[in-house]
Design an enzyme around this catalytic site. Structure first.
Site, short mmCIF file in Angstrom:
data_model
loop_
_atom_site.label_atom_id
_atom_site.label_comp_id
_atom_site.label_asym_id
_atom_site.label_seq_id
_atom_site.Cartn_x
_atom_site.Cartn_y
_atom_site.Cartn_z
N ARG A 296 0.87 -1.18 0.00
CA ARG A 296 0.00 0.00 0.00
C ARG A 296 0.91 1.24 0.00
O ARG A 296 1.32 1.71 1.05
CB ARG A 296 -0.90 -0.01 1.24
CG ARG A 296 -1.97 -1.10 1.25
CD ARG A 296 -2.81 -1.01 2.52
NE ARG A 296 -4.05 -1.75 2.42
CZ ARG A 296 -4.23 -2.98 2.89
NH1 ARG A 296 -3.25 -3.62 3.48
NH2 ARG A 296 -5.41 -3.57 2.78
N ARG A 332 0.97 -1.06 -5.24
CA ARG A 332 -0.27 -0.41 -5.65
C ARG A 332 -0.05 1.09 -5.69
O ARG A 332 0.53 1.65 -4.75
CB ARG A 332 -1.38 -0.75 -4.66
CG ARG A 332 -2.66 -0.02 -4.94
CD ARG A 332 -3.77 -0.45 -4.03
NE ARG A 332 -3.65 0.14 -2.71
CZ ARG A 332 -4.47 -0.14 -1.71
NH1 ARG A 332 -5.44 -1.00 -1.89
NH2 ARG A 332 -4.33 0.43 -0.55
N GLU A 431 -12.21 -4.35 -6.95
CA GLU A 431 -12.76 -4.02 -5.63
C GLU A 431 -14.05 -3.22 -5.74
O GLU A 431 -14.56 -2.70 -4.76
CB GLU A 431 -11.73 -3.30 -4.75
CG GLU A 431 -11.08 -2.08 -5.34
CD GLU A 431 -10.03 -1.46 -4.42
OE1 GLU A 431 -9.94 -1.82 -3.23
OE2 GLU A 431 -9.30 -0.58 -4.90
N ASN A 454 -12.02 -6.09 0.81
CA ASN A 454 -12.48 -5.12 1.82
C ASN A 454 -13.44 -4.11 1.18
O ASN A 454 -14.54 -3.87 1.67
CB ASN A 454 -11.30 -4.37 2.44
CG ASN A 454 -10.22 -5.31 2.94
OD1 ASN A 454 -10.50 -6.46 3.23
ND2 ASN A 454 -9.00 -4.83 3.03
N ARG A 465 -17.42 0.38 5.32
CA ARG A 465 -16.45 -0.40 6.10
C ARG A 465 -15.95 0.34 7.32
O ARG A 465 -15.31 -0.22 8.19
CB ARG A 465 -15.28 -0.87 5.21
CG ARG A 465 -14.38 0.21 4.71
CD ARG A 465 -13.43 -0.28 3.63
NE ARG A 465 -12.13 -0.66 4.12
CZ ARG A 465 -11.06 -0.88 3.36
NH1 ARG A 465 -11.16 -0.78 2.04
NH2 ARG A 465 -9.92 -1.21 3.86
N CYS A 502 -6.20 -9.87 -2.33
CA CYS A 502 -5.34 -9.18 -1.36
C CYS A 502 -6.14 -8.54 -0.23
O CYS A 502 -5.57 -7.93 0.66
CB CYS A 502 -4.45 -8.16 -2.05
SG CYS A 502 -5.36 -6.83 -2.83
C1 PEP Z 1 -9.29 -3.96 -0.30
O1 PEP Z 1 -10.10 -3.06 -0.51
O2 PEP Z 1 -9.60 -5.14 -0.08
C2 PEP Z 1 -7.84 -3.67 -0.27
C3 PEP Z 1 -6.95 -4.63 -0.21
O3 PEP Z 1 -7.46 -2.37 -0.26
P1 PEP Z 1 -7.56 -1.40 1.02
O4 PEP Z 1 -7.92 -2.25 2.22
O5 PEP Z 1 -6.23 -0.74 1.15
O6 PEP Z 1 -8.65 -0.46 0.62
MG MG Z 2 -9.44 -1.14 -1.27
#
Ligand code: PEP
Ligand code: MG
Length: 545
Positions: A296, A332, A431, A454, A465, A502
């Site tokens: 990240r 990323r 995503e 996520n 979230r 991921c």
């Molecule tokens: C996700 O969204 O699953 C991800 C890996 O990215 P982040 O948690 O950094 O948004």
């Molecule tokens: Mg994400």
């Protein structure tokens, strides 16, 4: 039995006797002096001595917890040379005609207060570092020791807080656990405890320290953050069993190091690690991850108070690639916005930032920022096996635009005669539900997909979230999410791309078999979960229905 509650920063159980950490009394008297020059000279001498001690602690830490974690003591040596810090000490001595110890102690208070008052938890944690170096300097001025001596028996070290240098200076062989009344889980002490594999609990409160004494029998449960002083028999029996099971499990996982991620029927999968900072590489290597599946990169932006330069980024990416010695590293591009706000980006306040100008949307609207990051990435690509991954994709046109920008950045580098690798892989995160649904159109444009479960969960289930109240509605195994992943996997493979996961779901071992059956090629999980997932993979037999 009395139970105290804090925050566990390393999950393990320790049972034994308490030893209260003994520190020299740091109260410093204010003494008026006449010879200011002599006082300034004392500071210089004490600084030289403190630096020598820190060098020795650095060498010890290097052996015990690795280069990344030892680096804090290099930072301490630099802090001792900091101009503002030294100027403050000098000014206090010169303007108030006071002793050096007092000047250091006031400077420490001022600087620690300044750090503690900052919003960013990283800087807040630096208050402890300032106190640490200042206490050492005062100890050198007064010629007293700072490091506690331990007896022969292994003990549970209890303290108000432990400075990083104190943590490392303790003889690891004699420490069962750390328990501190205060402290933050972001502090280097917590990080060091984790890397030393010592159960640790922070923030149990002042009351704890006032009540316990040397020799008290206690149990530290780093899983739950509980400390049981004078435990009853039932608790002792329960926690003894928990400790034994944990030790056996950790040993089993250690035995898995160097083994393949292969099922009983011979199906292989890559297990990579997610990192958020260059500092995490030690954990990646220690847990035997096959590569980095998600770096990240936004930490470079979050840690700075201005846009990180191309050179700063290049150095960070190069370091990660070099450390991984040819293993795949997926970096990323920045995912700023939503819950990761950075002041100097001056993003407008939005009603729904998770659905606003974030991630790739920033990059496509502010291409100067994007191009700087891409230049740094391509320049670093010659140092290893790089994959560049783009977050928050929703459309084909975005991906086409991104690839055009990538082509143009590489063309610039060529003109400038700056080398880059020809085998950089390009991938996108799946995503958003949109990306999964049009994955047949996206797959031909890229080398790989990586599913960010996520965000995919939040957007598919319409569950923010960041909102803890909504947790009861978040079904991470929801059929809709699994179908989207399956659809993306089928389309990736149809067009010759590989697919990983991921998001956090990748480490959910109740789904490992499902992911293998779907054909997922790679799972990227937090470093501490790598061996747990390997264990799960090695128990699966896909021949069985
Ligand atoms: C996700 O969204 O699953 C991800 C890996 O990215 P982040 O948690 O950094 O948004
Ligand atoms: Mg994400």
């Amino acid at each position: 039995m009395i139970t105290y509650n804090g925050k566990g920063v390393y999950s393990a159980v320790a049972i034994g006797r308490i030893s209260i950490y003994k520190r020299q009394d740091a109260t410093v008297a204010r003494i008026e002096i006449t010879d200011k020059e002599a006082e300034l000279k004392r500071v210089e001498e004490a600084k030289a001595k403190a630096t020598e001690q820190l060098q020795a602690i650095y060498d010890k830490a290097l052996k015990e917890v690795g280069e990344e974690n030892a680096a804090i003591f290099e930072v301490h040596m630099m802090m001792l040379e900091d101009d503002d810090y030294n100027e403050s000490i000098r000014n206090i001595i010169e303007t108030q005609s006071v002793n050096a110890e007092y000047a250091v102690s006031i400077t420490a208070d001022n600087f620690a207060e300044m750090f503690a008052g900052m919003e960013d938890s990283y800087f807040q944690a630096r208050a402890a570092d300032i106190r640490d170096i200042s206490n050492r300097l005062i100890a050198c001025l007064t010629d007293s020791g700072t490091d506690s001596e331990l007896g022969a028996e292994k003990v549970i070290i209890c303290a108000d807080d432990l400075a990083p240098s104190e943590t490392v200076s303790l003889d690891k062989e004699k420490v069962l656990a750390f328990v501190t009344a205060f402290g933050s889980s972001n502090s280097h002490t917590a990080i060091l405890a984790r890397n030393m594999n010592i159960p640790a609990i922070i923030g149990v409160g002042e009351e704890f320290l006032n009540s316990v004494k040397d020799g008290d029998f206690a149990i530290v449960d780093g899983f739950t953050g509980e400390v049981f002083v004078d435990p009853d028999e039932e608790t002792l029996a329960k926690l003894t069993k928990k400790r034994e099971e944990d030790v056996a499990k950790k040993k089993l996982l250690q035995d898995l190091k160097g083994k393949e991620n292969v099922t009983l029927d011979g199906t292989k999968i890559d297990i990579f690690a997610n990192i958020g900072s260059v500092d995490n590489i030690g954990a990646v290597l220690m847990n035997d991850a096959g590569g980095i599946g998600l770096f990240r990169s936004e930490f470079l932006y979050l840690e700075n108070d201005d846009y990180p330069t191309e050179e700063q980024q290049f150095q960070a990416y190069k370091k990660v690639l070099e450390s991984m010695a040819g293993k795949k590293v997926i970096i990323r591009t920045l995912d700023i916005g939503a819950d990761k706000q950075v002041d100097y980006f001056h993003l407008d306040k939005e009603e729904n930032p998770a659905m606003g100008i974030r991630a790739i949307r920033i990059c496509l609207t502010r291409q100067d920022i994007f191009r700087t990051q891409l230049r740094a990435l391509y320049r670093a690509s010659v140092y290893g096996h790089l994959g560049i991954m783009f977050p928050m994709i929703t459309s084909v046109s975005e991906v086409k635009k991104i690839m055009e920008i990538c082509d143009s950045v590489r063309a610039d580098l060529k003109v400038e005669d700056i080398p880059f690798s020809d085998s950089v892989e390009h991938g996108i995160m799946i995503e958003t539900p949109a990306a999964a649904v049009i994955s047949d159109q996206l797959a031909p444009l890229v080398n790989f997909f990586s599913v960010g479960t996520n965000d995919l969960t939040q957007y598919t289930l319409a569950c923010d979230r960041q909102n803890p109240k909504i947790e009861q509605f978040v079904d991470t195994h929801h059929e809709a999410i699994l179908r989207l992943i399956k659809m993306a996997a089928e389309n990736a493979h149809k067009y010759g791309a590989w697919i990983g996961i991921c998001g956090e779901l990748g480490a959910d071992t109740t789904l490992t078999e499902t992911f293998l059956r779907i054909g997922i090629d790679e799972l990227s999980v937090s470093p501490t979960f790598v061996l747990k997932v390997r264990d799960a993979v090695r128990k699966i037999d896909l021949r069985k229905e």
